[in-house]
Design an enzyme around this catalytic site. Structure first.
Site, PDB file in Angstrom:
ATOM      1  N   GLY A 314       0.912  -1.281  -0.068  1.00 51.11           N
ATOM      2  CA  GLY A 314       0.459  -0.056   0.051  1.00 51.11           C
ATOM      3  C   GLY A 314       1.076   1.733  -0.045  1.00 51.11           C
ATOM      4  N   GLU A 315       0.452   2.515   1.035  1.00 47.68           N
ATOM      5  CA  GLU A 315       1.073   3.955   1.136  1.00 47.68           C
ATOM      6  C   GLU A 315       1.226   4.254  -0.276  1.00 47.68           C
ATOM      7  OE1 GLU A 315       5.359   3.100   3.280  1.00 47.68           O
ATOM      8  OE2 GLU A 315       4.255   2.081   4.177  1.00 47.68           O
ATOM      9  N   GLY A 316       0.882   4.164  -1.934  1.00 48.72           N
ATOM     10  CA  GLY A 316       1.421   4.342  -2.785  1.00 48.72           C
ATOM     11  C   GLY A 316       2.724   3.491  -3.665  1.00 48.72           C
TER      12      GLY A 316
END
Length: 347
Positions: A314-316
């Site tokens: 996640g997180e980008g």
């Protein structure tokens, strides 16, 4: 909120053949740059056929907590969401490394973590509450909150568009958010639940079975309220997910290039495209997550992601890692010689 909160125009395909011809006349065999050629076509359609323009790339990280995390179906407790937000702000996370390396700006947004970070000027506060409610037996949020969240997210994209950004990526942080994304996927696609629910950050078999059973229970409880995308967000969504939806739709309205990360961001993209099918034209799907439901979701959306690295952070992070591919596509489209200018007989 009207049914047409955004004014999104489908990409004009009238230049598609001109762009394809320009790509095909570069000094290379036709199709030899593979996915980069398809990417260049999309970028040129969005930013202009004469030259692909990538300006001020920015990644938005939306953070929010989830009531379902109280059921202990994640490898970490909800307090880790806040801890990771601090890590983002202090530059210590994977996403910071990748964005710094690729010169991508980051904005971290508190969409609704359990407890606020007071007096933190580096954080954008757009709190919808101290985490959603546990959607097992109640709505995650009210419809009024959904509407507020869409507007909050939209304002993020409008702000960056006004500052000259035309490439905007989406990441998230929120313990429990794979449960919300899986429930959204099931509600919107009617896939088998077994194809939607995965192990998140790495839960064991008993915890996975509990997660699957709880999401099934939740969807049965909400079955009469899963009639449209906004109702689904209200029933089983997340504060970070609803704000991502609004931000993606506003970015499409502003003709920005939208970098979609993994399972959670793709769930937001799925909602956005169900609300406004035209928004898909502006989306670049950056990677195929290791999370089980993501592969099926991408197939349903009929998109082919740029990368497949077995990531599930996640997180980008997938968006940040994929950005150099956009630069490569723009570079060959803008700078590579044609057979005519190079004086080479066409292959």
């Amino acid at each position: 909120l009207t049914n047409r909160m955004f004014s999104i125009k489908k990409l004009d395909s009238s230049d598609e053949e001109i762009i394809k011809e320009k790509i095909n006349k570069k000094t290379k065999p036709i199709g030899s740059l593979g996915k980069l050629e398809h990417l260049a076509l999309k970028l040129a359609l969005i930013t202009g056929k004469e030259k692909i323009k990538l300006h001020n790339p920015t990644l938005l990280i939306f953070a929010g907590d989830h009531g379902i995390a109280k059921e202990n179906i994640s490898i970490a407790p909800s307090k880790v969401t806040k801890q990771m937000v601090l890590n983002f702000l202090n530059g210590g996370a994977a996403i910071n490394c990748f964005c710094n390396e690729n010169k991508i700006a980051i904005e971290v947004i508190d969409a609704g973590i359990l407890s606020p970070l007071d007096n933190e000027p580096r954080l954008t506060s757009q709190r919808l509450g101290p985490g959603t409610k546990n959607f097992i037996n109640t709505k995650a949020m009210s419809m009024e909150t959904v509407i507020k969240g869409l507007k909050f997210g939209a304002n993020n994209s409008y702000k960056h568009a006004d500052s000259g950004c035309n490439v905007i990526g989406f990441g998230e942080m929120g313990i429990g958010n794979t449960s919300s994304a899986a429930a959204i996927m099931k509600a919107l696609t009617n896939s088998d639940l077994d194809e939607c629910v995965g192990r998140g950050s790495g839960i064991d078999e008993p915890t996975f079975k509990k997660k699957l059973a709880l999401i099934k229970q939740a969807l049965e409880f909400h079955s009469s309220n899963l009639t449209n995308p906004k109702d689904i967000l209200s029933a089983v969504g997340g504060f970070e997910i609803v704000q991502m939806v609004g931000a993606m739709l506003a970015a499409a309205e502003k003709k920005m290039i939208i970098l979609v990360d993994g399972f959670i961001a793709s769930a937001a993209a799925l909602v956005a495209t169900k609300m406004y099918p035209e928004s898909k034209d502006y989306m670049v799907f950056c990677h195929r997550s290791q999370e089980l439901g993501h592969r099926k979701m991408l197939r349903i959306m009929d998109v082919d992601p740029l990368l497949s690295l077995d990531m599930r952070l996640g997180e980008g992070t997938g968006a940040a890692i994929a950005y150099p591919l956009l630069k490569a596509a723009a570079c060959f489209y803008n700078e590579m010689a044609s057979f005519e200018t190079a004086g080479i007989k066409e292959i």
